[in-house]
Design an enzyme around this catalytic site. Structure first.
Site, PDB file in Angstrom:
ATOM      1  N   GLY A 173      37.397  30.767  38.574  1.00 49.28           N
ATOM      2  CA  GLY A 173      37.588  31.892  39.496  1.00 49.28           C
ATOM      3  C   GLY A 173      38.067  31.458  40.864  1.00 49.28           C
ATOM      4  N   ALA A 174      38.930  30.440  40.900  1.00 47.68           N
ATOM      5  CA  ALA A 174      39.382  29.907  42.193  1.00 47.68           C
ATOM      6  C   ALA A 174      40.680  30.556  42.672  1.00 47.68           C
ATOM      7  CB  ALA A 174      39.544  28.392  42.101  1.00 47.68           C
ATOM      8  N   GLY A 217      38.757  35.090  46.421  1.00 43.85           N
ATOM      9  CA  GLY A 217      37.407  35.192  46.968  1.00 43.85           C
ATOM     10  C   GLY A 217      36.674  33.897  47.223  1.00 43.85           C
ATOM     11  N   ILE A 218      35.437  33.855  46.779  1.00 45.76           N
ATOM     12  CA  ILE A 218      34.526  32.753  47.069  1.00 45.76           C
ATOM     13  C   ILE A 218      34.998  31.453  46.407  1.00 45.76           C
ATOM     14  CG2 ILE A 218      32.120  31.999  46.789  1.00 45.76           C
ATOM     15  CD1 ILE A 218      31.409  35.051  46.586  1.00 45.76           C
ATOM     16  N   GLY A 219      35.476  31.582  45.165  1.00 48.69           N
ATOM     17  CA  GLY A 219      35.925  30.394  44.428  1.00 48.69           C
ATOM     18  C   GLY A 219      37.115  29.716  45.091  1.00 48.69           C
ATOM     19  N   SER A 243      23.763  36.766  41.727  1.00 41.94           N
ATOM     20  CA  SER A 243      23.858  37.785  42.775  1.00 41.94           C
ATOM     21  C   SER A 243      22.465  38.301  43.106  1.00 41.94           C
ATOM     22  CB  SER A 243      24.718  38.937  42.247  1.00 41.94           C
ATOM     23  OG  SER A 243      24.612  40.053  43.084  1.00 41.94           O
ATOM     24  N   TYR A 263      26.618  44.802  35.144  1.00 45.32           N
ATOM     25  CA  TYR A 263      26.763  43.724  36.131  1.00 45.32           C
ATOM     26  C   TYR A 263      25.395  43.084  36.414  1.00 45.32           C
ATOM     27  CZ  TYR A 263      28.115  41.172  40.342  1.00 45.32           C
ATOM     28  OH  TYR A 263      28.340  40.169  41.274  1.00 45.32           O
TER      29      TYR A 263
HETATM   30  N1  LIG Z   1      31.655  39.363  46.531  1.00 50.02           N
HETATM   31  C1  LIG Z   1      30.342  39.565  46.557  1.00 50.02           C
HETATM   32  O1  LIG Z   1      29.809  40.308  47.404  1.00 50.02           O
HETATM   33  C2  LIG Z   1      29.474  38.866  45.556  1.00 50.02           C
HETATM   34  C3  LIG Z   1      28.077  39.034  45.679  1.00 50.02           C
HETATM   35  C4  LIG Z   1      27.267  38.396  44.754  1.00 50.02           C
HETATM   36  C5  LIG Z   1      27.817  37.611  43.756  1.00 50.02           C
HETATM   37  N2  LIG Z   1      29.176  37.470  43.654  1.00 50.02           N
HETATM   38  C6  LIG Z   1      29.703  36.623  42.587  1.00 50.02           C
HETATM   39  O2  LIG Z   1      30.628  35.708  43.140  1.00 50.02           O
HETATM   40  C7  LIG Z   1      31.489  35.238  42.111  1.00 50.02           C
HETATM   41  C8  LIG Z   1      32.909  35.204  42.631  1.00 50.02           C
HETATM   42  O3  LIG Z   1      33.359  36.520  42.835  1.00 50.02           O
HETATM   43  P1  LIG Z   1      34.203  36.986  44.101  1.00 50.02           P
HETATM   44  O4  LIG Z   1      33.331  37.901  44.868  1.00 50.02           O
HETATM   45  O5  LIG Z   1      34.838  35.848  44.762  1.00 50.02           O
HETATM   46  O6  LIG Z   1      35.275  37.949  43.349  1.00 50.02           O
HETATM   47  P2  LIG Z   1      36.850  37.854  43.136  1.00 50.02           P
HETATM   48  O7  LIG Z   1      37.545  37.684  44.426  1.00 50.02           O
HETATM   49  O8  LIG Z   1      37.169  39.056  42.326  1.00 50.02           O
HETATM   50  O9  LIG Z   1      37.052  36.543  42.250  1.00 50.02           O
HETATM   51  C9  LIG Z   1      36.743  36.536  40.886  1.00 50.02           C
HETATM   52  C10 LIG Z   1      37.462  35.400  40.222  1.00 50.02           C
HETATM   53  O10 LIG Z   1      37.123  35.389  38.816  1.00 50.02           O
HETATM   54  C11 LIG Z   1      38.320  35.297  38.083  1.00 50.02           C
HETATM   55  N3  LIG Z   1      38.249  35.903  36.754  1.00 50.02           N
HETATM   56  C12 LIG Z   1      37.835  37.132  36.415  1.00 50.02           C
HETATM   57  N4  LIG Z   1      38.012  37.340  35.098  1.00 50.02           N
HETATM   58  C13 LIG Z   1      38.570  36.208  34.601  1.00 50.02           C
HETATM   59  C14 LIG Z   1      39.014  35.806  33.312  1.00 50.02           C
HETATM   60  N5  LIG Z   1      38.943  36.623  32.245  1.00 50.02           N
HETATM   61  N6  LIG Z   1      39.525  34.562  33.164  1.00 50.02           N
HETATM   62  C15 LIG Z   1      39.642  33.736  34.217  1.00 50.02           C
HETATM   63  N7  LIG Z   1      39.239  34.060  35.460  1.00 50.02           N
HETATM   64  C16 LIG Z   1      38.730  35.287  35.649  1.00 50.02           C
HETATM   65  C17 LIG Z   1      39.355  36.033  38.933  1.00 50.02           C
HETATM   66  O11 LIG Z   1      40.662  35.683  38.499  1.00 50.02           O
HETATM   67  P3  LIG Z   1      41.921  36.654  38.792  1.00 50.02           P
HETATM   68  O12 LIG Z   1      42.390  36.307  40.187  1.00 50.02           O
HETATM   69  O13 LIG Z   1      42.905  36.273  37.740  1.00 50.02           O
HETATM   70  O14 LIG Z   1      41.446  38.061  38.696  1.00 50.02           O
HETATM   71  C18 LIG Z   1      38.992  35.510  40.311  1.00 50.02           C
HETATM   72  O15 LIG Z   1      39.547  34.236  40.531  1.00 50.02           O
HETATM   73  C19 LIG Z   1      31.276  36.178  40.921  1.00 50.02           C
HETATM   74  O16 LIG Z   1      30.486  35.526  39.938  1.00 50.02           O
HETATM   75  C20 LIG Z   1      30.505  37.346  41.520  1.00 50.02           C
HETATM   76  O17 LIG Z   1      29.681  37.985  40.568  1.00 50.02           O
HETATM   77  C21 LIG Z   1      30.005  38.075  44.543  1.00 50.02           C
END
Ligand SMILES: NC(=O)c1ccc[n+]([C@@H]2O[C@H](COP(=O)([O-])OP(=O)(O)OC[C@H]3O[C@@H](n4cnc5c(N)ncnc54)[C@H](OP(=O)(O)O)[C@@H]3O)[C@@H](O)[C@H]2O)c1
Length: 277
Positions: free
Chosen positions: A10-11, A14-16, A139, A163
């Site tokens: 997930g890089a 966002g966070i990744g 989360s 979720y």
């Molecule tokens: N943001 C928050 O407030 C928050 C709070 C608590 C926990 N989290 C956790 O933080 C983690 C990172 O999320 P984020 O907030 O940074 O969200 P994000 O910006 O949506 O990033 C999600 C990443 O996961 C990848 N992904 C999703 N489905 C995929 C698939 N089928 N195959 C490969 N990659 C896939 C996305 O790739 P694409 O670019 O191709 O879509 C993207 O790189 C998640 O586990 C989320 O549950 C986030």
């Protein structure tokens, strides 16, 4: 972190993405499995622009397909003889019930079964590379239980419930994994990043997306605990914990239930066992 091999899912967003940037800047060899190679290569170019000697390698991997995960892990092992840090960061939040390439409810498949399978397929390499770390992203929204009779929400799908269940699964997996890895030199911890403005809310309405952008933390801030668990010497020997703001945090009663963790482990193994050989 110099020359350490770090794999971050997930890089592309966002966070990744922030974690990948920081780890590459620290001299690590950063591997990013992505479903969209164009997005992945853009991230790689961005990181290399920021620090010219950064080493980033992009692989194709769709986490919603067990076959794709197995193929990627095979390619990775052909190319790398070590893995020091595995960050299972990728995640999604779907408004509607969808299914993965394997016909499994998508939230459960991508948020839980994908890191479960990928970790298993890379475990031998992690053990060989010890001291090594596994970092899972959960989360604060994990207040839930695992409904084994309706684990894929065939009935009463709710995006919130799906979720939350998947994020509880991340903690249960981390704790059971840490128990099983005791004495191997490989640690497993998870973290709650807080409320961060990322692509996670891309499927919600305009109002909530604007609201999230206004009040949530920036991705670099949101990535701090993830980066800490992946790199900090002071957590090298800690395992089986959940962190928030770089500190061990309390999580729900269900997330600390070892029987629930074992049962989920067994059920998850059944889902992926064809791909473990
Ligand atoms: N943001 C928050 O407030 C928050 C709070 C608590 C926990 N989290 C956790 O933080 C983690 C990172 O999320 P984020 O907030 O940074 O969200 P994000 O910006 O949506 O990033 C999600 C990443 O996961 C990848 N992904 C999703 N489905 C995929 C698939 N089928 N195959 C490969 N990659 C896939 C996305 O790739 P694409 O670019 O191709 O879509 C993207 O790189 C998640 O586990 C989320 O549950 C986030």
């Amino acid at each position: 972190m110099k020359d350490k091999v770090c794999l971050i899912t997930g890089a592309t967003s966002g966070i990744g993405k922030e974690t990948a940037k920081v780890l590459a800047g620290m001299g690590a060899i950063v591997v990013i499995p992505v479903r969209d190679m164009e997005k992945g290569n853009n991230v790689k170019n961005l990181i290399v622009e920021e620090s010219h000697d950064a080493r980033v390698e992009v692989f194709e991997c769709d986490l919603s397909s067990f076959e794709s995960i197995r193929n990627f892990c095979g390619e990775f092992k052909e190319r790398y003889y070590a893995l020091h840090v595995l960050v299972n960061n990728a995640g999604l939040w779907e408004r509607e019930r969808k299914v993965s390439a394997d016909g499994i409810e998508l939230t459960f498949a991508v948020n839980h079964l994908a890191p479960f399978l990928m970790t298993h397929l890379l475990l031998d390499l992690l053990k060989k590379s010890a001291p090594a770390r596994i970092v899972n992203v959960t989360s604060g929204l994990h207040q839930s239980t695992i409904d084994f009779d309706n684990i894929e929400f065939d009935r009463d799908f709710s995006s919130w419930k799906a979720y939350r269940q998947s994020k509880l699964a991340n903690i249960l997996f981390t704790k059971e994994l840490a128990r099983r890895l005791s004495g191997t030199g490989v640690t497993a911890n998870c973290l709650m990043p807080g409320f961060v403005s990322t692509g996670l809310s891309r499927n919600s309405g305009l109002f909530s997306r604007t609201f999230v952008r206004m009040i949530a933390a920036r991705p670099r801030k949101g990535a701090e605990t993830e980066i800490y668990l992946a790199t900090a010497p002071e957590v090298e020997k800690i395992s089986g914990e959940c962190f928030k703001k770089k500190k061990i945090a309390e999580t729900s009663k269900e997330s600390n239930d070892p029987d629930l963790a074992r049962r989920l482990w067994d059920v998850s193994t059944k889902y992926v066992e064809r791909y473990l050989i």
